[in-house]
Design an enzyme around this catalytic site. Sequence first.
Site, PDB file in Angstrom:
ATOM      1  N   GLU A  24       0.836  -1.199   0.000  1.00  0.00           N
ATOM      2  CA  GLU A  24       0.000   0.000   0.000  1.00  0.00           C
ATOM      3  C   GLU A  24       0.872   1.251   0.000  1.00  0.00           C
ATOM      4  O   GLU A  24       1.855   1.332   0.715  1.00  0.00           O
ATOM      5  CB  GLU A  24      -0.910   0.013   1.236  1.00  0.00           C
ATOM      6  CG  GLU A  24      -1.905  -1.130   1.285  1.00  0.00           C
ATOM      7  CD  GLU A  24      -3.002  -1.015   0.216  1.00  0.00           C
ATOM      8  OE1 GLU A  24      -3.143   0.070  -0.380  1.00  0.00           O
ATOM      9  OE2 GLU A  24      -3.704  -2.025  -0.003  1.00  0.00           O
ATOM     10  N   ARG A  76     -17.674  -0.408   6.360  1.00  0.00           N
ATOM     11  CA  ARG A  76     -18.847  -0.922   5.622  1.00  0.00           C
ATOM     12  C   ARG A  76     -19.497  -2.087   6.364  1.00  0.00           C
ATOM     13  O   ARG A  76     -20.687  -2.338   6.243  1.00  0.00           O
ATOM     14  CB  ARG A  76     -18.392  -1.360   4.214  1.00  0.00           C
ATOM     15  CG  ARG A  76     -19.514  -1.793   3.298  1.00  0.00           C
ATOM     16  CD  ARG A  76     -19.022  -2.129   1.900  1.00  0.00           C
ATOM     17  NE  ARG A  76     -17.968  -3.152   1.868  1.00  0.00           N
ATOM     18  CZ  ARG A  76     -18.162  -4.455   2.035  1.00  0.00           C
ATOM     19  NH1 ARG A  76     -19.369  -4.915   2.240  1.00  0.00           N
ATOM     20  NH2 ARG A  76     -17.152  -5.303   1.996  1.00  0.00           N
ATOM     21  N   CYS A 108      -7.705  -2.389   8.370  1.00  0.00           N
ATOM     22  CA  CYS A 108      -6.344  -2.414   7.796  1.00  0.00           C
ATOM     23  C   CYS A 108      -5.785  -1.006   7.643  1.00  0.00           C
ATOM     24  O   CYS A 108      -4.661  -0.726   8.054  1.00  0.00           O
ATOM     25  CB  CYS A 108      -6.332  -3.144   6.456  1.00  0.00           C
ATOM     26  SG  CYS A 108      -6.483  -4.936   6.654  1.00  0.00           S
ATOM     27  N   HIS A 116      -1.406  -5.627   1.510  1.00  0.00           N
ATOM     28  CA  HIS A 116      -2.620  -6.446   1.408  1.00  0.00           C
ATOM     29  C   HIS A 116      -2.322  -7.706   0.593  1.00  0.00           C
ATOM     30  O   HIS A 116      -1.578  -7.665  -0.392  1.00  0.00           O
ATOM     31  CB  HIS A 116      -3.744  -5.653   0.736  1.00  0.00           C
ATOM     32  CG  HIS A 116      -4.686  -5.010   1.713  1.00  0.00           C
ATOM     33  ND1 HIS A 116      -4.910  -3.661   1.754  1.00  0.00           N
ATOM     34  CD2 HIS A 116      -5.483  -5.559   2.692  1.00  0.00           C
ATOM     35  CE1 HIS A 116      -5.806  -3.397   2.708  1.00  0.00           C
ATOM     36  NE2 HIS A 116      -6.152  -4.526   3.293  1.00  0.00           N
TER      37      HIS A 116
HETATM   38  N1  PCA Z   1      -8.456  -7.147   6.138  1.00  0.00           N
HETATM   39  C1  PCA Z   1      -9.349  -6.094   6.549  1.00  0.00           C
HETATM   40  C2  PCA Z   1      -9.210  -6.020   8.035  1.00  0.00           C
HETATM   41  C3  PCA Z   1      -8.488  -7.230   8.461  1.00  0.00           C
HETATM   42  C4  PCA Z   1      -7.968  -7.826   7.213  1.00  0.00           C
HETATM   43  O1  PCA Z   1      -7.212  -8.796   7.138  1.00  0.00           O
HETATM   44  C5  PCA Z   1      -9.096  -4.787   5.819  1.00  0.00           C
HETATM   45  O2  PCA Z   1      -8.635  -4.804   4.659  1.00  0.00           O
HETATM   46  O3  PCA Z   1      -9.359  -3.723   6.382  1.00  0.00           O
END
Ligand code: PCA
Length: 220
Positions: free
Chosen positions: A83, A93, A146, A172
């Site tokens: 990111e 959401r 996240c 991610h």
């Molecule tokens: N993904 C979520 C929260 C925890 C995770 O593994 C997110 O993208 O916010």
Amino acid sequence: MASTRILLTGFEPFDRDTVNPSWEVARALDGWACAGAKVQALQLPCVFGDALAALDAALGARAAPTLVVALGLAGGRTEVTPERVAVNVDDARIPDNAGRQPVDAAVEARGPAAYFSTLPIKAIVHALRQEGVPASVSNSAGTFVCNHVFYGLMHRLATRPELARTRGGFVHLPALPEQAARLPGTPSLALATQVDALRVLLRVALTTTADLREQGGSLH
Ligand code: PCA
């Protein structure tokens, strides 16, 4: 002997799922040593606020880590995605694992609108692709837990003197094949591939001082 530590966080499962690749990857690398540093895996609750409290406890427990990489699942993504930017907003959401669902709340009341990752995200994507792992820069970590952890992490690195030399960011990950088997059509990447990707990513993050200048933008 590894003299410094890498803090590698992953999340517990959320949204009624039973597994989260981010924690599976982090725990698979617990104790792994790279470029003089050793991985400490930490599981974070998928809960606004509590996740940052758990991060604080691990940051403060010992000498400052050299590197902090937080991982999370982005269901639907096809690639490993470092990111670029964390934004100062919680806008959920779905409820988190404690039923909290903040709308348009600041992560840090007096924080700036955003922070950039201090990981060499372009060099990471380049190296992952060379290793045969699908990867792209992501320009949004969303507005759920996240992004909350990513923003909270970067705020701590920017404001706490003892963390001034610690690099950090958020990555991610796609779903695991077992998750895709339950939700047909979901893109997935095998756990072993994701673990290998993180080994490459951590090595690049520890050994790259200036990031590559390579296109990583998107039109929307
Ligand atoms: N993904 C979520 C929260 C925890 C995770 O593994 C997110 O993208 O916010």
